[in-house]
Design an enzyme around this catalytic site. Structure first.
Site, mmCIF file in Angstrom:
data_model
loop_
_atom_site.group_PDB
_atom_site.id
_atom_site.type_symbol
_atom_site.label_atom_id
_atom_site.label_comp_id
_atom_site.label_asym_id
_atom_site.label_seq_id
_atom_site.Cartn_x
_atom_site.Cartn_y
_atom_site.Cartn_z
ATOM 1 N N GLU A 160 63.055 -55.910 40.837
ATOM 2 C CA GLU A 160 62.096 -56.951 41.234
ATOM 3 C C GLU A 160 61.469 -56.730 42.605
ATOM 4 O O GLU A 160 61.409 -57.652 43.424
ATOM 5 C CB GLU A 160 62.771 -58.325 41.155
ATOM 6 C CG GLU A 160 63.276 -58.619 39.749
ATOM 7 C CD GLU A 160 64.032 -59.944 39.630
ATOM 8 O OE1 GLU A 160 64.082 -60.717 40.603
ATOM 9 O OE2 GLU A 160 64.560 -60.209 38.539
ATOM 10 N N ASN A 202 63.412 -51.973 37.465
ATOM 11 C CA ASN A 202 63.494 -53.130 36.574
ATOM 12 C C ASN A 202 62.720 -54.323 37.159
ATOM 13 O O ASN A 202 62.843 -54.612 38.350
ATOM 14 C CB ASN A 202 64.988 -53.511 36.446
ATOM 15 C CG ASN A 202 65.261 -54.551 35.389
ATOM 16 O OD1 ASN A 202 64.797 -54.433 34.257
ATOM 17 N ND2 ASN A 202 66.035 -55.578 35.737
ATOM 18 N N HIS A 238 61.789 -62.013 30.039
ATOM 19 C CA HIS A 238 62.143 -63.438 29.964
ATOM 20 C C HIS A 238 60.878 -64.145 29.461
ATOM 21 O O HIS A 238 59.916 -64.303 30.211
ATOM 22 C CB HIS A 238 62.549 -63.948 31.348
ATOM 23 C CG HIS A 238 63.804 -63.327 31.861
ATOM 24 N ND1 HIS A 238 65.024 -63.519 31.256
ATOM 25 C CD2 HIS A 238 64.029 -62.500 32.913
ATOM 26 C CE1 HIS A 238 65.959 -62.848 31.918
ATOM 27 N NE2 HIS A 238 65.377 -62.204 32.924
ATOM 28 N N GLU A 265 66.364 -57.715 29.736
ATOM 29 C CA GLU A 265 66.925 -59.065 29.939
ATOM 30 C C GLU A 265 66.290 -60.049 28.957
ATOM 31 O O GLU A 265 65.969 -61.187 29.312
ATOM 32 C CB GLU A 265 66.688 -59.534 31.383
ATOM 33 C CG GLU A 265 67.260 -58.587 32.422
ATOM 34 C CD GLU A 265 67.128 -59.083 33.863
ATOM 35 O OE1 GLU A 265 66.797 -60.266 34.080
ATOM 36 O OE2 GLU A 265 67.343 -58.265 34.776
ATOM 37 N N ASP A 267 65.157 -62.818 26.655
ATOM 38 C CA ASP A 267 65.445 -64.169 26.158
ATOM 39 C C ASP A 267 64.102 -64.855 25.939
ATOM 40 O O ASP A 267 63.119 -64.521 26.590
ATOM 41 C CB ASP A 267 66.410 -64.971 27.057
ATOM 42 C CG ASP A 267 66.008 -65.054 28.520
ATOM 43 O OD1 ASP A 267 64.845 -64.755 28.856
ATOM 44 O OD2 ASP A 267 66.858 -65.440 29.334
#
Ligand code: 9MR
Length: 448
Positions: A160, A202, A238, A265, A267
């Site tokens: 990030e 990432n 996400h 990640e 979701d």
């Protein structure tokens, strides 16, 4: 009681199923379809992983699902800077080690998350700046990657570091203020410490072609052109209730730069589209050979960091949701196999029960390389394996991880170590080595 015709069929097939289950025969939708996420993903050389924590290892319902469904794990928090170096120079690997040993005992791979990030820094690091912070950060990368050397499939070396919004530039942070080259310094330190791990950048809000993902794209292109070691890009994913129409195109453009892509990640907000979005993401990854795996950010809905969003594949009781079935079907629909998985010619002649095959992926630079070898079991489980690799003349093997080598030049033999000799039927394990000269090009032999 009168049973309707289709009810009778259901009863009959149920009874048949019970007999087959009792006889230990797996029932699948078709002759080929695998019935768990990990096994389905493995059919094309991919992994399917889940974020977890050491404190969950004692939750029986949870672990039953995790062990059944996934062939990869990542520490949701246990390998972050605040967890692994709570005081400067004093490292704590207890929880990370517990996760790694669980994974090794089950033949799962491990993603490492994350070596450097502006968040979840220990307070001592938050109080540093300039060269004191830079040195502490690089030392952290070196120490942690060295501790886990040979045990991590892929590291999120930096997490990030790009800004949201339209700038496409870096995020301001204490690390960024040490100089723009902090990211490449971290990648170089990680490569030196663990040459066998794939090194990833990432980030989130990169789930389509936009200013932020383009900023990252430009960084990766620059790193590749200057020989800064980078092997993969993690798209966190996400997601809300819609999916960017350029999701797959974005994966493809990174792959075209010569790096792997991993969905790291995943979701998805529960709502009308949840199952469809999960399926679309999975299909997009399956469509790109260099999209090598998907990780979901948690197992059961109530444990998600997104309170109330119910964004995962299992409900609070551990039941499979519609999204689960959508993902499984998308995995079973197949796609191109990943680089390093057995070549089509090898897989068209599946090894005999007890046999194995091996494929090689190289990361090369001028004068050297690292090789990752994937050992794939045939239709029977392996209990020990031996791989033969031909090292091109002029070069030599200088180190190996997750295997013991005999010889360093010419025909070199690699044997499993204590924890990775057992590979389930159809499953795989990976080992690697570093060498001088040019890397091996011939398909390695495998005997079990
Ligand atoms: O899921 C993680 C949560 O338990 C932590 O409290 C949080 C701390 O910042 O980090 C969460 O995981 C994040 C991941 O490390 C990086 N990408 C975003 C994830 C969700 O916030």
């Amino acid at each position: 009681m009168r049973i309707p015709r289709n009810g009778r069929f259901a009863l009959l097939s149920g009874a048949l199923a019970a007999v087959l289950v009792a006889a230990g025969i797996a029932i699948t939708g078709s002759a080929e379809a695998a019935t768990t996420l990990g096994a389905s993903a493995a059919q094309t050389g991919r992994y399917f992983g889940v974020a977890t924590s050491a404190f969950r290892l004692s939750d029986t319902n949870y672990m039953t699902i995790l062990n059944r469904e996934f062939n990869s794990i990542v520490a949701e928090n246990d390998m972050k800077w605040d967890a692994t170096e709570p005081q400067q120079g004093r490292f704590n690997y207890t929880n990370g080690d517990r996760l790694v040993s669980h994974a090794q005992s089950r033949g799962m791979t491990v993603r490492g998350h994350t070596l450097l990030w502006h968040a979840q820094q220990p307070s001592w690091a938050q109080g540093l700046s300039g060269s004191a912070l830079r040195n502490a950060a690089i030392n952290h990368v070196t120490q942690v990657a060295t501790h886990f050397r040979g045990k991590i499939h892929s590291w999120d070396v930096v997490n990030e570091a790009f800004a949201d919004g339209g700038s496409g530039g870096r995020r301001d942070s204490n690390l960024q203020r040490t100089g723009n080259d902090w990211i490449e310094a971290a990648f170089r330190a990680a490569r030196t410490a663990d040459p066998g791990a794939k090194l990833c950048y990432n980030d989130y809000n990169t789930d389509g072609i936009n200013a932020k993902s383009t900023g990252i794209y430009n960084m990766v292109r620059d790193f590749k052109s200057r020989g800064v070691p980078i092997d993969c890009v993690g798209l966190q994913s996400h997601l809300g209730t819609t999916l960017d129409s350029t999701y797959q195109q974005n994966i493809q453009r990174f792959a075209d730069l010569g790096v792997d892509v991993q969905i790291t990640e995943l979701d998805v907000q529960q709502g009308g589209n949840q199952a469809n979005i999960y399926a679309s993401v999975t299909r997009a990854c399956m469509a790109v050979a260099r999209c090598t795996g998907i990780t979901v950010w948690g197992l059961r809905d109530p444990e998600s960091w997104r309170t109330g969003a119910n964004p995962l594949l299992f409900d609070g009781n551990g039941n499979k949701k519609a999204a689960y079935t959508a993902v499984l079907n998308a995995l079973n629909a197949g796609g191109p196999t990943t680089p390093g998985s057995p070549s089509p010619s090898a897989s068209s002649q599946p090894p005999a029960p007890g046999g194995c095959s091996a494929g090689v992926t190289l990361n090369s630079w001028n004068g050297g390389y690292t090789a990752t070898i994937r050992v794939t079991a045939g239709s029977g489980a392996l209990n020990g394996w031996t791989v033969g690799v031909i090292i091109p003349s002029g070069g030599a093997v200088t180190s190996a991880w997750n295997a013991k080598n005999t010889g360093t030049t010419g025909q070199v033999t690699f044997r499993n170590v204590s924890y990775n000799g057992q590979v389930p039927a159809g499953g795989y394990t990976e080992f690697g080595f570093q060498g001088t000269g040019t890397g091996p090009t011939a398909t390695p032999s495998c005997t079990a």
